[in-house]
Write a protein that holds these residues in place. Structure first.
Motif, PDB file in Angstrom:
ATOM      1  N   THR A 114       0.839  -1.206   0.000  1.00  0.00           N
ATOM      2  CA  THR A 114       0.000   0.000   0.000  1.00  0.00           C
ATOM      3  C   THR A 114       0.871   1.252   0.000  1.00  0.00           C
ATOM      4  OG1 THR A 114      -1.787  -1.155   1.149  1.00  0.00           O
ATOM      5  CG2 THR A 114      -1.796   1.250   1.239  1.00  0.00           C
ATOM      6  N   ARG A 115       1.929   1.249   0.802  1.00  0.00           N
ATOM      7  CA  ARG A 115       2.839   2.397   0.821  1.00  0.00           C
ATOM      8  C   ARG A 115       3.518   2.562  -0.536  1.00  0.00           C
ATOM      9  NH1 ARG A 115       7.729   2.290   4.999  1.00  0.00           N
ATOM     10  NH2 ARG A 115       8.414   0.621   3.600  1.00  0.00           N
ATOM     11  N   SER A 116       3.908   1.452  -1.157  1.00  0.00           N
ATOM     12  CA  SER A 116       4.557   1.535  -2.467  1.00  0.00           C
ATOM     13  C   SER A 116       3.602   2.098  -3.515  1.00  0.00           C
ATOM     14  CB  SER A 116       5.051   0.151  -2.895  1.00  0.00           C
ATOM     15  OG  SER A 116       6.110  -0.270  -2.070  1.00  0.00           O
ATOM     16  N   ALA A 117       2.330   1.706  -3.439  1.00  0.00           N
ATOM     17  CA  ALA A 117       1.345   2.262  -4.370  1.00  0.00           C
ATOM     18  C   ALA A 117       1.262   3.775  -4.229  1.00  0.00           C
ATOM     19  CB  ALA A 117      -0.014   1.621  -4.133  1.00  0.00           C
ATOM     20  N   ASP A 118       1.317   4.268  -2.998  1.00  0.00           N
ATOM     21  CA  ASP A 118       1.306   5.714  -2.778  1.00  0.00           C
ATOM     22  C   ASP A 118       2.574   6.368  -3.324  1.00  0.00           C
ATOM     23  OD1 ASP A 118      -1.135   5.477  -1.504  1.00  0.00           O
ATOM     24  OD2 ASP A 118      -0.282   5.430   0.517  1.00  0.00           O
ATOM     25  N   ASP A 119       3.711   5.693  -3.155  1.00  0.00           N
ATOM     26  CA  ASP A 119       4.971   6.230  -3.679  1.00  0.00           C
ATOM     27  C   ASP A 119       4.923   6.350  -5.203  1.00  0.00           C
ATOM     28  OD1 ASP A 119       6.008   6.306  -1.131  1.00  0.00           O
ATOM     29  OD2 ASP A 119       7.235   4.498  -1.345  1.00  0.00           O
ATOM     30  N   VAL A 120       4.341   5.355  -5.857  1.00  0.00           N
ATOM     31  CA  VAL A 120       4.253   5.393  -7.314  1.00  0.00           C
ATOM     32  C   VAL A 120       3.332   6.537  -7.755  1.00  0.00           C
ATOM     33  CG1 VAL A 120       3.476   4.131  -9.354  1.00  0.00           C
ATOM     34  CG2 VAL A 120       4.814   2.955  -7.588  1.00  0.00           C
ATOM     35  N   THR A 121       2.226   6.708  -7.056  1.00  0.00           N
ATOM     36  CA  THR A 121       1.331   7.822  -7.381  1.00  0.00           C
ATOM     37  C   THR A 121       2.046   9.162  -7.240  1.00  0.00           C
ATOM     38  OG1 THR A 121      -0.630   6.579  -6.688  1.00  0.00           O
ATOM     39  CG2 THR A 121      -0.822   8.969  -6.733  1.00  0.00           C
ATOM     40  N   GLU A 122       2.841   9.289  -6.183  1.00  0.00           N
ATOM     41  CA  GLU A 122       3.611  10.530  -5.990  1.00  0.00           C
ATOM     42  C   GLU A 122       4.609  10.725  -7.126  1.00  0.00           C
ATOM     43  OE1 GLU A 122       7.207  12.062  -3.118  1.00  0.00           O
ATOM     44  OE2 GLU A 122       5.682  10.753  -2.229  1.00  0.00           O
ATOM     45  N   ALA A 123       5.273   9.637  -7.540  1.00  0.00           N
ATOM     46  CA  ALA A 123       6.244   9.738  -8.635  1.00  0.00           C
ATOM     47  C   ALA A 123       5.560  10.153  -9.930  1.00  0.00           C
ATOM     48  CB  ALA A 123       6.963   8.401  -8.811  1.00  0.00           C
ATOM     49  N   ILE A 124       4.376   9.632 -10.179  1.00  0.00           N
ATOM     50  CA  ILE A 124       3.643  10.005 -11.386  1.00  0.00           C
ATOM     51  C   ILE A 124       3.277  11.481 -11.357  1.00  0.00           C
ATOM     52  CG2 ILE A 124       1.459   9.667 -12.610  1.00  0.00           C
ATOM     53  CD1 ILE A 124       1.653   6.701 -11.734  1.00  0.00           C
ATOM     54  N   GLU A 125       2.857  11.971 -10.219  1.00  0.00           N
ATOM     55  CA  GLU A 125       2.504  13.391 -10.104  1.00  0.00           C
ATOM     56  C   GLU A 125       3.725  14.278 -10.367  1.00  0.00           C
ATOM     57  OE1 GLU A 125       0.901  13.514  -6.199  1.00  0.00           O
ATOM     58  OE2 GLU A 125      -1.089  12.778  -6.807  1.00  0.00           O
ATOM     59  N   LEU A 126       4.877  13.873  -9.822  1.00  0.00           N
ATOM     60  CA  LEU A 126       6.106  14.628 -10.065  1.00  0.00           C
ATOM     61  C   LEU A 126       6.475  14.602 -11.542  1.00  0.00           C
ATOM     62  CD1 LEU A 126       8.241  13.461  -7.002  1.00  0.00           C
ATOM     63  CD2 LEU A 126       7.334  15.763  -7.378  1.00  0.00           C
ATOM     64  N   LEU A 127       6.329  13.431 -12.155  1.00  0.00           N
ATOM     65  CA  LEU A 127       6.676  13.290 -13.568  1.00  0.00           C
ATOM     66  C   LEU A 127       5.783  14.169 -14.433  1.00  0.00           C
ATOM     67  CD1 LEU A 127       8.262  11.772 -15.797  1.00  0.00           C
ATOM     68  CD2 LEU A 127       6.481  10.015 -15.724  1.00  0.00           C
ATOM     69  N   ARG A 128       4.486  14.123 -14.210  1.00  0.00           N
ATOM     70  CA  ARG A 128       3.554  14.878 -15.055  1.00  0.00           C
ATOM     71  C   ARG A 128       3.666  16.383 -14.837  1.00  0.00           C
ATOM     72  NH1 ARG A 128      -1.902  14.143 -14.486  1.00  0.00           N
ATOM     73  NH2 ARG A 128      -2.172  14.659 -16.708  1.00  0.00           N
ATOM     74  N   ALA A 129       4.146  16.784 -13.663  1.00  0.00           N
ATOM     75  CA  ALA A 129       4.288  18.208 -13.378  1.00  0.00           C
ATOM     76  C   ALA A 129       5.564  18.803 -13.959  1.00  0.00           C
ATOM     77  CB  ALA A 129       4.258  18.445 -11.863  1.00  0.00           C
ATOM     78  N   ASP A 130       6.476  17.948 -14.422  1.00  0.00           N
ATOM     79  CA  ASP A 130       7.740  18.453 -14.958  1.00  0.00           C
ATOM     80  C   ASP A 130       7.488  19.129 -16.313  1.00  0.00           C
ATOM     81  OD1 ASP A 130      10.410  18.276 -16.501  1.00  0.00           O
ATOM     82  OD2 ASP A 130      10.964  17.745 -14.443  1.00  0.00           O
ATOM     83  N   PRO A 131       7.982  20.326 -16.532  1.00  0.00           N
ATOM     84  CA  PRO A 131       7.696  21.047 -17.782  1.00  0.00           C
ATOM     85  C   PRO A 131       8.281  20.381 -19.023  1.00  0.00           C
ATOM     86  CG  PRO A 131       9.334  22.225 -16.467  1.00  0.00           C
ATOM     87  CD  PRO A 131       8.782  21.152 -15.589  1.00  0.00           C
ATOM     88  N   ARG A 132       9.239  19.477 -18.839  1.00  0.00           N
ATOM     89  CA  ARG A 132       9.829  18.778 -19.991  1.00  0.00           C
ATOM     90  C   ARG A 132       8.982  17.584 -20.439  1.00  0.00           C
ATOM     91  NH1 ARG A 132      15.220  19.352 -16.530  1.00  0.00           N
ATOM     92  NH2 ARG A 132      13.599  18.788 -15.030  1.00  0.00           N
ATOM     93  N   VAL A 133       7.935  17.288 -19.686  1.00  0.00           N
ATOM     94  CA  VAL A 133       7.113  16.107 -19.935  1.00  0.00           C
ATOM     95  C   VAL A 133       5.730  16.530 -20.426  1.00  0.00           C
ATOM     96  CG1 VAL A 133       5.968  14.141 -18.828  1.00  0.00           C
ATOM     97  CG2 VAL A 133       8.347  14.696 -18.257  1.00  0.00           C
ATOM     98  N   ASP A 134       5.249  15.830 -21.443  1.00  0.00           N
ATOM     99  CA  ASP A 134       3.872  16.006 -21.895  1.00  0.00           C
ATOM    100  C   ASP A 134       2.974  15.234 -20.937  1.00  0.00           C
ATOM    101  OD1 ASP A 134       1.387  15.955 -23.090  1.00  0.00           O
ATOM    102  OD2 ASP A 134       2.142  15.514 -25.106  1.00  0.00           O
ATOM    103  N   PRO A 135       2.199  15.913 -20.085  1.00  0.00           N
ATOM    104  CA  PRO A 135       1.447  15.208 -19.048  1.00  0.00           C
ATOM    105  C   PRO A 135       0.303  14.359 -19.581  1.00  0.00           C
ATOM    106  CG  PRO A 135       0.822  17.517 -19.084  1.00  0.00           C
ATOM    107  CD  PRO A 135       1.971  17.372 -20.043  1.00  0.00           C
ATOM    108  N   GLU A 136      -0.020  14.517 -20.863  1.00  0.00           N
ATOM    109  CA  GLU A 136      -1.134  13.753 -21.442  1.00  0.00           C
ATOM    110  C   GLU A 136      -0.660  12.514 -22.192  1.00  0.00           C
ATOM    111  OE1 GLU A 136      -4.262  14.528 -20.692  1.00  0.00           O
ATOM    112  OE2 GLU A 136      -3.291  16.050 -19.431  1.00  0.00           O
ATOM    113  N   ARG A 137       0.644  12.247 -22.180  1.00  0.00           N
ATOM    114  CA  ARG A 137       1.169  11.082 -22.899  1.00  0.00           C
ATOM    115  C   ARG A 137       2.154  10.336 -21.994  1.00  0.00           C
ATOM    116  NH1 ARG A 137       3.610  12.280 -28.492  1.00  0.00           N
ATOM    117  NH2 ARG A 137       4.453  14.160 -27.512  1.00  0.00           N
TER     118      ARG A 137
END
Length: 494
Positions: free
Chosen positions: A340-363
């Motif tokens: 369960t904690r790992s699932a939360d960590d992955v969700t946090e990583a995804i949020e960080l990834l999509r918020a990065d300006p170098r990343v297209d958050p829709e792909r």
């Protein structure tokens, strides 16, 4: 003859060993079943003192300490204090706790974790009813009257025995060790040997000549289900017998170079996620991204950390070389209680990834490996619009035997059967020589997809084992990795 000190798992006392003790005594061995203190205020140190006190009371130079389930914690604690009095430590269907580990980390029953998490007063844990002992381990081989006996003889488990960390100095590091695996729970010598071959350096100590392995084809309570066989194995263990494992020569497999030659790309670290960036001269950002989620459970002090290992660096750099951000998530999957904690960590990583300006958050594509496969369930159950592909490589897709602590929601096959939404493309890479228990979880997932008519593209590696990229760096493996990466990127668009 040997002198055996027998300590059983939670809720139980010395009476559980009666049949085994009778058989051992008939051979001339000394036998000393231990009943641990079960007062509500007792903690792990109390139980360590119980074992030390018993050893001190014996007029014998050395003893064989046998720890079943939870009891391996007080056994190791006592051996650490009295190493000169311990001839051998026997792990009976239990884990390998290290310094600082609480017993709770190895408790498979999710109810116990809920009780200790919700109850600040930490009242004693009530013993299981006869129909609930399976949450603590396989009950194969036990008749109904034996399950009733377990409950009738059981006492509530003091909570601090499960939450207090084990304290070890390393004084008993030289004491010979035997491990008795009850195979109905899914752990076999073959599985352990695979972990020694492919796992981190910490597991290589299992290939020490002083460590011997045995198997019993039964469930978690062999002192009840097969006392004759257990007594015989204990005598053989005390005599130094047992199967020895061999560690591979050279560097650990997980340190081997990636099976494809890929150029190193600039890496940016942001919290739980590392971004490996494409060449801006070839295509301008923002770029689509693939988030690689490493497998586990893995030791918390693994060096190098998964996101620094050649395997995940290779996948991420390969994706970056083809025009996508290759990202690697770091998550804290250290034991089966951490999903369960790992699932939360992955969700946090995804949020960080999509918020990065170098990343297209829709792909975005998500790619889960090995023991992280169950974490895909959340994204199958509720796939967001930006998730363009979900990939799985030699995944574990359901709890393995004894993994009762994994949250019920983390069942990818069940998420498929729930239906009612449009899923992104699913890509599954299977190892043809996968271990049977893991292969069964993959088959369940494929069956669920067929029943619900959900398409899954499958890449088979017929001669590949679990972790084939590092164990089987063949043309077959290289073609599979190349096809998988290019397939995922094709779903992200140009």
């Amino acid at each position: 003859m040997s002198e055996f000190v027998l300590i059983s798992g939670p809720f139980t006392d010395g009476r559980i060993w009666n049949a085994v003790a009778d058989r051992l005594r008939k051979t001339g061995a000394g036998v000393h079943p231990v009943t641990l203190s079960m007062q509500p205020e007792a903690d792990l140190e109390t139980h360590v003192e119980d074992v030390v006190r018993l050893i001190d009371s014996l007029d014998t130079p050395q003893v064989v300490l046998v720890g079943h389930d939870y009891a391996i914690h007080p056994v190791l604690g006592a051996a650490d204090l009295l190493p000169e009095r311990v001839d051998r430590i026997v792990h009976l269907d239990t884990g390998l706790p290290q310094h600082g580990d609480p017993a709770l980390a190895l408790v498979p029953d999710p109810v116990v974790h809920q009780l200790l998490g919700a109850d600040s007063s930490h009242r004693p844990i009530p013993p299981p009813e006869p129909q609930d002992w399976h949450r603590w381990g396989s009950t194969e081989g036990l008749a109904a009257h034996q399950l009733q006996l377990l409950s009738r003889l059981a006492d509530p488990q003091p909570p601090r025995t499960l939450t207090q960390p084990l304290r070890l100095t390393g004084a008993a590091a030289g004491v010979p060790v035997s491990a008795i695996l009850c195979t109905a729970g899914g752990m076999t010598v073959e599985v352990v040997e695979a972990l020694v071959r492919s796992g981190p350096p910490q597991l290589r100590k299992l290939a020490d000549p002083q460590v011997g392995f045995f198997e019993l084809a039964t469930g978690h309570w062999p002192m009840l289900s097969c006392p004759d066989e257990l007594a015989e194995v204990l005598l053989r263990a005390a005599a130094g017998e047992g199967r020895r494992l061999t560690a591979p020569e050279g560097e650990p497999p997980f340190l081997r170079p990636f099976l494809l030659e890929v150029p190193e790309r600039p890496r940016v670290r942001n919290g739980r996620v590392d971004l490996h960036l494409p060449d801006p001269g070839e295509a301008r950002g923002p770029w689509p991204a693939v988030l690689f989620v490493h497998g586990g459970p893995l030791p918390r002090d693994l060096v190098p950390a998964p996101r620094d290992s050649p395997l995940y660096l290779g996948y991420a750099r390969y994706a970056a070389s083809l025009g996508a951000v290759g990202a690697v998530a770091e998550h804290r999957l250290y034991g089966i209680t951490d999903y369960t904690r790992s699932a939360d960590d992955v969700t946090e990583a995804i949020e960080l990834l999509r918020a990065d300006p170098r990343v297209d958050p829709e792909r975005i594509a998500l790619w889960f490996f090995s023991g992280a496969g169950m974490l895909a369930a959340d994204w199958i159950a509720a796939p967001p619009g930006w998730l363009r592909c979900l990939a799985l490589t030699y995944p574990v897709l359901a709890p393995l035997p004894g993994w009762g602590a994994v949250a019920p929601r983390l069942r990818p096959a069940g998420a498929l059967r729930a239906g009612g939404r449009t899923l992104p493309p699913l890509l599954l890479t299977r190892a043809g020589l996968e271990t049977p228990h893991i292969a069964a979880t993959v088959e369940e997932f494929v069956t669920a997809a067929e029943e619900t008519k959900i398409p899954v593209e499958i890449i088979d590696v017929p001669h590949g084992v679990h972790g084939f990229e590092i164990h089987n760096p063949t043309d077959e493996s290289r073609k599979a990795v190349t096809r998988a990466v290019r397939t995922v990127l094709a779903h992200l668009g140009p």
